[in-house]
Design an enzyme around this catalytic site. Structure first.
Site, PDB file in Angstrom:
ATOM      1  N   HIS A  97      46.498 -17.603 -14.352  1.00  0.00           N
ATOM      2  CA  HIS A  97      45.644 -17.481 -15.525  1.00  0.00           C
ATOM      3  C   HIS A  97      46.449 -16.866 -16.668  1.00  0.00           C
ATOM      4  CE1 HIS A  97      42.448 -18.363 -12.780  1.00  0.00           C
ATOM      5  NE2 HIS A  97      42.590 -17.215 -12.129  1.00  0.00           N
TER       6      HIS A  97
ATOM      7  N   GLU B 240      41.701 -10.337 -12.959  1.00  0.00           N
ATOM      8  CA  GLU B 240      40.610 -10.292 -11.985  1.00  0.00           C
ATOM      9  C   GLU B 240      40.968  -9.410 -10.798  1.00  0.00           C
ATOM     10  OE1 GLU B 240      40.475 -14.505 -11.472  1.00  0.00           O
ATOM     11  OE2 GLU B 240      41.831 -14.495  -9.769  1.00  0.00           O
TER      12      GLU B 240
ATOM     13  N   HIS C  64      48.696 -17.134  -7.781  1.00  0.00           N
ATOM     14  CA  HIS C  64      47.844 -16.691  -6.685  1.00  0.00           C
ATOM     15  C   HIS C  64      47.031 -17.854  -6.118  1.00  0.00           C
ATOM     16  CE1 HIS C  64      45.291 -16.506 -10.292  1.00  0.00           C
ATOM     17  NE2 HIS C  64      44.289 -16.810  -9.477  1.00  0.00           N
TER      18      HIS C  64
ATOM     19  N   ARG D 281      46.400 -24.951 -12.963  1.00  0.00           N
ATOM     20  CA  ARG D 281      46.635 -25.356 -11.571  1.00  0.00           C
ATOM     21  C   ARG D 281      48.093 -25.778 -11.428  1.00  0.00           C
ATOM     22  NH1 ARG D 281      43.031 -29.314 -11.338  1.00  0.00           N
ATOM     23  NH2 ARG D 281      41.309 -27.852 -11.021  1.00  0.00           N
TER      24      ARG D 281
END
Length: 328
Positions: free
Chosen positions: A105, A122, A180, A200
């Protein structure tokens, strides 16, 4: 009017995913999930996925509507000054019946420049993990862009990532820039910035129901990635029964684990923020408004405590674990 504010529950927003499963329905006793339900967005103010209040006199109103009306009484004055009517976090449950793609991200700067959006930092709290389930979080060594590019081509990207086997209660912090992936067999709670931007990188060469491979974002990902080794890829902590234990403290959110087996009273005079509770084990009754009213919270449920409420009493029905999240 403000004295009438109360703990808010919201209607979950379900997301079908190619890798989704049935644990959200089964373990949380949900009746109306989608097929291959990979995500349940518990509290969201993201674009066309704005949460709707499910309880009390505000039932049927959207999260953005009630912030517009109640402002700092809902989110906290300092939070409102910074974010206005936009709720700054997105909290969800994720059920990975299959491996998620390897992804990254962007940070705030890149996300704003490219997408006019927040970045996405996150954290994950593992609620359930099948035996030998694992995930990926950050590189296990420093690598350069050439090595990274070659690892994407030959599929060896997973060999240069931290790859811990996980168990219930494990906590992982995933800052923007960390490559991740959540592995199959894992059900977790995710607390994140209000963003849905994902680049992605690798998708195990799998195809959808039409035989099509999902889009990769190799070029976009280069500038977003932290190529340094991630050493602190798993958070270490020790539960202190009947107290809140901090597991994540970053500029975007603070999250504690609150595990208790006896009645506990909590005061929040110094916290100028909403508080989110996600129940990951057990169930409890939460009293508020000078103990005149209460709300029930069971495993798999989430509640938003408005900032104006400064005193709560927790009564567990059995040993109960809550994730406690707010903004400093």
């Amino acid at each position: 009017m403000t004295n009438n504010l109360y703990p808010l529950k919201f209607i979950p927003i379900y997301k079908s995913k190619i890798w989704g499963g049935n644990k959200i329905a089964e373990l949380f006793n949900r009746k109306n999930t989608t097929n291959q339900c990979g995500e349940s967005w518990e509290i969201s103010d993201f674009e066309n996925n704005v949460s709707i209040v499910a309880n009390g006199f505000l039932k049927g109103n959207s999260l953005s509507e009630i912030i517009e009306i109640y402002m700092g009484d809902i989110v906290g004055d300092s939070v409102f000054q910074k974010f206005g009517c936009t709720f700054p976090l997105l909290v969800k449950f994720i059920d990975a019946q299959d491996n998620l793609s390897v992804q990254v991200h962007p940070n705030d700067e890149i996300a704003y420049e490219r997408h006019n959006s927040f970045g996405k930092t996150e954290m994950w709290y593992v609620i359930h993990a099948d035996k030998n389930s694992h995930l990926y979080n950050g590189f296990n060594k420093d690598i350069d862009q050439n090595e990274y590019a070659n690892s994407i081509i030959d599929g060896s990207i997973i060999n240069v990532l931290n790859n811990p086997i996980v168990k219930k209660g494990d906590v992982f912090f995933v800052p923007a820039g960390n490559v991740h992936s959540i592995g199959k067999g894992i059900l977790l709670a995710e607390i994140q910035q209000s963003s849905d931007i994902t680049y992605r990188i690798f998708d195990y060469n799998r195809t959808d129901n039409n035989g099509e491979k999902r889009e990769l974002h190799t070029d976009l990902s280069f500038d977003a990635i932290n190529f340094k080794q991630t050493k602190d890829f798993k958070k270490s902590y020790s539960i202190i029964k009947n107290k809140s234990v901090n597991v994540t403290d970053c500029e975007y959110f603070t999250t504690n684990i609150f595990s208790f087996d006896m009645p506990i009273e909590k005061d929040f005079p110094e916290i100028d923020s909403f508080i989110i509770y996600m129940c990951t084990q057990g169930s409890c009754k939460i009293e508020y408004d000078d103990q005149k009213n209460f709300i029930d919270l069971s495993m798999g449920e989430t509640v938003l405590i408005p900032a104006i409420i400064k005193n709560l009493c927790f009564y567990p029905n059995s040993e109960t674990t809550l994730l406690e999240t707010y903004i400093k």
